[in-house]
Enzyme design. Structure first.
Site, short mmCIF file in Angstrom:
data_model
loop_
_atom_site.label_atom_id
_atom_site.label_comp_id
_atom_site.label_asym_id
_atom_site.label_seq_id
_atom_site.Cartn_x
_atom_site.Cartn_y
_atom_site.Cartn_z
CE LYS B 75 -4.01 1.86 2.54
NZ LYS B 75 -4.84 1.69 3.76
CB SER B 150 -8.17 3.50 2.80
OG SER B 150 -7.29 2.96 3.77
CB SER B 174 -8.33 0.68 5.81
OG SER B 174 -9.06 1.87 5.81
#
Lengths: 98, 475
Positions: B75, B150, B174
């Site tokens: 990420k 996210s 997330s």
């Protein structure tokens, strides 16, 4: 109580944000709605409850006293928006007339 | 898609070269990127250099590590040395970290190969992966829908078969919610299990790095490799992840296991298709020998409000560092005024949702509001954590839907932040309590889209939690 324009100015000032005029009404509406929602916490009886800062008990633990190679100044300089002769250049912070 | 465990086995034995594995993964990444926008950066060169090094190690007979040759996606709010790390924000569009996050260093030391950096909601603030300076991530099964967030880019990369394993971060759900939306496994370990050195901070008392994968055992291997105290993160602890527990291999592998269905999270607000999938899973778990009981977490109705007060307060503090003076995109202003340059740079470089959360956090921390909002939220947090602990007291794991719904159409919730926030109710309880939680695919619900089942365990009980989740995932 809904946020006033002055409240929004104060918050933006504390947060160092220059809000574009066209965003202000929407932001005020959103913040009012969110603060209205979180107001449900006001109904809870929290008398005597110890605030929970983080989900674990932490005690200070010192690192071993070992020499390590830190990130070099050249690497940090490379990240800066502006530099000159090994220094970071920032906009003026004090009045030059004094 | 071959699992990480299988790829490492083949590369370690010399049966398959890491260069081949990585070359194929890069081809898949390019194809997927065109449809999903899962990546902010694909690091082809770095990946191929690393792959050649692994192949050299294998040829020379040295130990290449338990994840040898396994391509992983990271990420883009987790720092990678020399590889741009934007956190999905315009203010960090040119930020190239001079150091690696500890989790990245440990994955690479174990032989894993960083294939690229995945797209996300800016600074991890969102539940749809639409709020990124690099544009929205699209669902691999339906490009008109969101991946959740996210960590949506990581979920899409795993679901689309680009990589078997990806890292995300999870502050209120997330990792788990996008895993559920995309039909993959997502694990947020206990607060403290993984070092957060090099994770770009959002809300430090809630943030935890997590793993997305196809296979539960891949997640276990990755956690085992990354866990352990890190002198660079004072909140990391010395704890290990237990190897796969030999659950009885008979037709009742869950005999003796007690699972508590959280009553408050199976009712109103949960989509009928998600509820049916969970009910069917419950029956399968019982069929495999588990004792499934109902438990209660009465304060769950307070969780989202508590979470958003604490998260925005911590965000307003953490994001104060983005002033565009030492790094970050700076806006020059007339008169060379530093304060105005900071205000303009923050307004131009931070997205609207981020500014909204900073302002909300500034409000709840400001004089006159602190006791009524922030301090009170910390007190309610303890009530929620106590309720979770009490619910766990008589069972091995809690079971809830990972999210109340399946993925929604792109744009559907962008103008309604409260509706977006309310979807976090199922996941944020684990962050408030610091407990480990894992989402596994639970079948198909509304609109032919996947949904997830979440198991929540006691702190540092990942070993058992993952064993239960693995059986559920195979059921």
């Amino acid at each position: 109580m809904p946020l006033t324009d002055a409240d929004l100015d104060h918050l933006a000032d504390l947060a160092r944000l220059e809000l574009p005029a066209e965003d202000r009404a929407g932001l005020r509406r959103d913040l009012d709605r969110l603060l209205g929602y979180v107001a449900l916490l006001q109904e809870v009886d929290v008398d005597g409850v110890v605030p929970m800062q983080r989900p674990m008990h932490l005690a200070d633990v010192l690192r071993d006293d070992e020499a390590v190679r830190p990130v070099g100044s050249g690497d940090l300089e490379a990240l800066a928006p502006a530099t000159s002769e090994g220094r970071v250049v920032v906009p003026r912070t004090v009045d030059g007339s004094g | 898609m071959t699992s990480a465990v299988q790829i490492a086995k083949e590369v370690r034995s010399g049966g398959r070269s890491a260069v081949d594995v990585v070359t194929e993964a890069l081809d898949r990444a390019a194809a997927s990127q065109a449809r999903t926008n899962a990546f902010v950066t694909i690091s082809s060169e770095r990946a191929l250099v690393a792959a050649r090094r692994i192949d050299d190690v294998v040829r020379s007979g040295r130990e290449p590590g338990p994840l040898a040759g396994v391509p992983v996606a990271i990420k883009d709010n987790i720092c990678t040395r020399g590889l741009r790390t934007t956190a999905g924000s315009a203010i960090l569009r040119d930020f190239v970290p001079p150091y690696d996050a500890t989790v990245v260093a440990r994955l690479e030391a174990a032989g894993a190969i960083v294939l690229g950096k995945t797209n996300l909601d800016e600074f991890g603030m969102g539940s749809s992966s639409e709020r990124s300076a690099s544009g929205p991530v699209r669902h691999p099964l339906d490009p008109g829908r969101v991946t959740g967030g996210s960590s949506g880019g990581s979920a899409a990369a795993v679901a689309d078969g680009v990589v078997p394993l990806a890292l995300g971060s999870d502050t209120g759900g997330s990792v788990r919610q996008p895993a559920a939306f995309c039909g993959v496994v997502g694990c947020k370990p206990t607060y403290g299990l993984l070092s957060r050195y090099g994770l770009i901070a959002y809300a430090s008392s809630l943030d935890q790095i997590g793993v997305l994968s196809r296979d539960v055992e891949d997640a276990r291997l990755a956690l085992a490799v990354m866990s352990g105290r890190d002198p660079l993160d004072a909140t990391s602890v010395d704890a290990a992840v237990a190897p796969e527990r030999a659950l009885a291999t008979s037709d009742a592998p869950l005999a003796g296991v007690r699972i508590g269905v959280v009553r408050e999270l199976m009712g109103e607000g949960v989509a009928p298709g998600v509820r049916s999938a969970l009910t069917a899973l419950r029956a399968r778990l019982e069929g495999l020998g588990a004792a499934v009981v109902e438990v209660s977490v009465p304060s769950v109705r307070l969780a989202v409000a508590t979470y958003y007060v604490i998260a925005t307060a911590e965000a307003s503090s953490n994001l104060a560092r983005y002033d565009a003076m030492l790094y970050g995109a700076r806006v020059a202003v007339a008169g060379d005024d530093q304060e105005r340059s900071m205000r303009r740079s923050r307004a131009a470089g931070l997205g609207r949702e981020v500014q909204r959360r900073i302002l909300m956090g500034t409000f709840v921390l400001s004089a006159g509001s602190f006791d009524a909002y922030y301090r009170r939220a910390l007190q309610v947090r303890r009530l929620v954590a106590d309720d979770v602990a009490a619910a766990l007291a008589g069972v091995d794991a809690l079971l809830t839907p990972t999210a109340p719904t399946v993925s929604w159409p792109l744009g559907a919730r962008l103008d309604d932040p409260l509706a977006m926030y309310l979807g976090d109710v199922t996941t944020c309880i684990a962050n408030l309590a610091g407990a480990p939680a894992v989402s596994v695919p639970a079948g198909i619900a509304e609109d032919d889209l996947p949904c997830g089942a979440q198991f929540v365990g006691a702190p540092f009980d990942e070993g058992r939690l993952l064993s239960i989740a693995a059986v559920a995932a195979r059921s």
